[in-house]
Write a protein that holds these residues in place. Structure first.
Motif, short mmCIF file in Angstrom:
data_model
loop_
_atom_site.label_atom_id
_atom_site.label_comp_id
_atom_site.label_asym_id
_atom_site.label_seq_id
_atom_site.Cartn_x
_atom_site.Cartn_y
_atom_site.Cartn_z
N VAL A 53 45.83 5.71 23.57
CA VAL A 53 46.12 5.59 25.00
C VAL A 53 46.06 4.15 25.49
CG1 VAL A 53 45.34 6.22 27.32
CG2 VAL A 53 45.47 7.96 25.54
N PRO A 54 44.99 3.37 25.20
CA PRO A 54 44.97 1.98 25.72
C PRO A 54 46.12 1.13 25.22
CG PRO A 54 42.79 2.66 24.96
CD PRO A 54 43.75 3.70 24.49
N LEU A 55 46.45 1.26 23.92
CA LEU A 55 47.54 0.45 23.37
C LEU A 55 48.88 0.83 23.97
CD1 LEU A 55 48.51 -1.67 21.31
CD2 LEU A 55 48.69 0.20 19.63
N LEU A 56 49.15 2.12 24.06
CA LEU A 56 50.44 2.58 24.59
C LEU A 56 50.56 2.26 26.08
CD1 LEU A 56 50.76 6.02 22.76
CD2 LEU A 56 51.97 3.90 22.25
N SER A 57 49.45 2.29 26.80
CA SER A 57 49.51 1.95 28.23
C SER A 57 49.82 0.47 28.42
CB SER A 57 48.20 2.32 28.91
OG SER A 57 47.12 1.56 28.38
N VAL A 58 49.37 -0.37 27.48
CA VAL A 58 49.70 -1.80 27.55
C VAL A 58 51.16 -2.02 27.20
CG1 VAL A 58 49.27 -4.06 26.52
CG2 VAL A 58 47.35 -2.59 27.12
N TRP A 59 51.64 -1.35 26.15
CA TRP A 59 53.02 -1.54 25.71
C TRP A 59 54.04 -0.95 26.69
CZ3 TRP A 59 52.74 -0.08 19.76
CH2 TRP A 59 52.15 -1.14 19.07
N PHE A 60 53.76 0.26 27.17
CA PHE A 60 54.76 1.00 27.95
C PHE A 60 54.38 1.17 29.42
CE2 PHE A 60 55.18 2.45 23.56
CZ PHE A 60 56.53 2.27 23.33
N GLY A 61 53.16 0.77 29.78
CA GLY A 61 52.72 0.98 31.16
C GLY A 61 52.14 2.36 31.35
N GLY A 62 51.62 2.61 32.52
CA GLY A 62 50.99 3.89 32.80
C GLY A 62 51.88 4.90 33.47
N ALA A 63 53.15 4.57 33.66
CA ALA A 63 54.08 5.50 34.30
C ALA A 63 54.65 6.46 33.27
CB ALA A 63 55.17 4.72 35.01
N ASP A 64 55.83 6.98 33.53
CA ASP A 64 56.43 7.99 32.66
C ASP A 64 56.59 7.51 31.22
OD1 ASP A 64 56.62 10.21 34.20
OD2 ASP A 64 58.80 10.33 34.15
N ALA A 65 57.01 6.27 31.03
CA ALA A 65 57.26 5.78 29.68
C ALA A 65 56.01 5.83 28.83
CB ALA A 65 57.81 4.35 29.73
N GLY A 66 54.88 5.42 29.39
CA GLY A 66 53.63 5.46 28.64
C GLY A 66 53.20 6.87 28.31
N GLU A 122 48.26 12.67 31.61
CA GLU A 122 48.24 12.74 33.07
C GLU A 122 46.84 12.57 33.65
OE1 GLU A 122 52.19 15.59 33.59
OE2 GLU A 122 50.21 16.43 33.93
N LEU A 123 45.84 12.95 32.86
CA LEU A 123 44.47 12.77 33.31
C LEU A 123 44.01 11.32 33.17
CD1 LEU A 123 42.76 15.98 31.86
CD2 LEU A 123 43.16 15.47 34.27
N PHE A 124 44.38 10.68 32.04
CA PHE A 124 43.93 9.31 31.78
C PHE A 124 44.82 8.27 32.45
CE2 PHE A 124 41.81 11.44 28.19
CZ PHE A 124 40.54 10.94 28.35
N LEU A 125 46.13 8.57 32.51
CA LEU A 125 47.08 7.66 33.16
C LEU A 125 47.52 8.35 34.45
CD1 LEU A 125 49.18 6.76 29.99
CD2 LEU A 125 47.26 5.48 30.95
#
Length: 262
Positions: free
Chosen positions: A119-132, A206-209
């Motif tokens: 989750v942390p890595l993907l949220s950095v790469w793709f953001g916290g919106a739909d893409a992540g 959806e809970l974490f992002l």
């Protein structure tokens, strides 16, 4: 003896059908008893009527229905991406010793990483919106599909390859007529597991992002506002969707495997 067995079979089948509903009934009665006898503070465990009333209100306004549709859209999109990539790589690993030696150890190492650690890595790469969220769901669906497909193809009995040589099959004919049909049970197992993993990842993302709309966002909202009726309603909806996914995947797998044997 055979006639008695035939007479018992429909009853046994009916019992098998009703057994899950009996379990739900027991849970529901325990819920009622817990509230009726005051075993739990009613502020933390709402009456079923309150949950039903909240469901009517939510679906009348269309708010919760929109949240469900958004969660399903993310889920199916992520699963389609992850499962497609998993099938392609799993088949490549299964049919190519060279690719297996190069990629296999790395893939097995990545398998040891806990799912939510991405989750942390993907949220950095793709953001916290739909893409992540979709990227995380794709990772969840990818892992069981690629492993089961790989093992299903690699675990083909040697006799199948010998049969292909005897029949002078080309490489394509061996894959199409022998290898893939024989590996289908393992592949379906991976797809089934990937579908469930992807649904769990949908809720987790959806809970974490926490970016609404989505069922996970509504659960966060209900928790923060202490709306226990909405919280219980969301949990029930998640359970029903998961049950539908599991039953549909099992039915489809059984139907396709039955057609394969004809």
């Amino acid at each position: 003896m055979a006639a008695d067995t035939l007479r018992r079979t429909p009853l046994q089948g009916a019992a098998g059908v009703w057994r899950p509903f009996a379990a739900f009934a027991v849970v529901f009665l325990f819920w009622l008893a817990t509230i009726r006898f005051g075993w739990v503070d009613p502020r933390f465990l709402p009456w079923p009527e309150a949950v039903a009333a909240r469901a009517r209100a939510e679906f009348t306004t269309g708010t919760l229905a929109f949240d469900i549709s958004e969660s399903l859209r993310r889920n199916l999109t992520g699963f389609a991406i992850g499962a497609s990539a998993g099938l392609l790589l799993g088949l490549t690993l299964g049919f190519s010793r060279t690719v297996e030696r190069i990629v296999g150890p790395t893939l097995l190492a990545f398998r040891q990483i806990a799912l939510f650690a991405w989750v942390p890595l993907l949220s950095v790469w793709f953001g916290g919106a739909d893409a992540g969220k979709i990227a995380f769901i794709a990772v969840a669906g990818f892992q069981p599909v690629v492993i089961n497909t790989w093992q299903g193809v690699r675990g083909l009995p040697l006799a199948y390859r010998e049969l292909s040589d005897v029949l002078i099959f080309s490489r394509l004919d061996f894959v199409r007529l022998i290898a893939l049909p024989a590996a289908l049970p393992a592949i379906f197992t991976g797809l089934h597991a990937g579908l469930i993993y992807a649904w769990l990842a949908t809720l987790g993302s959806e809970l974490f992002l926490n970016v609404t709309p989505g069922i996970g966002g509504r659960l966060n909202e209900a928790s923060q506002l202490f709306e226990m009726d909405l919280l219980f309603l969301g949990i029930l909806i998640l359970a029903l969707i998961g049950l539908f996914y599991n039953s549909s995947a099992h039915w489809l797998e059984t139907w396709l495997l039955r057609r394969r044997t004809r």
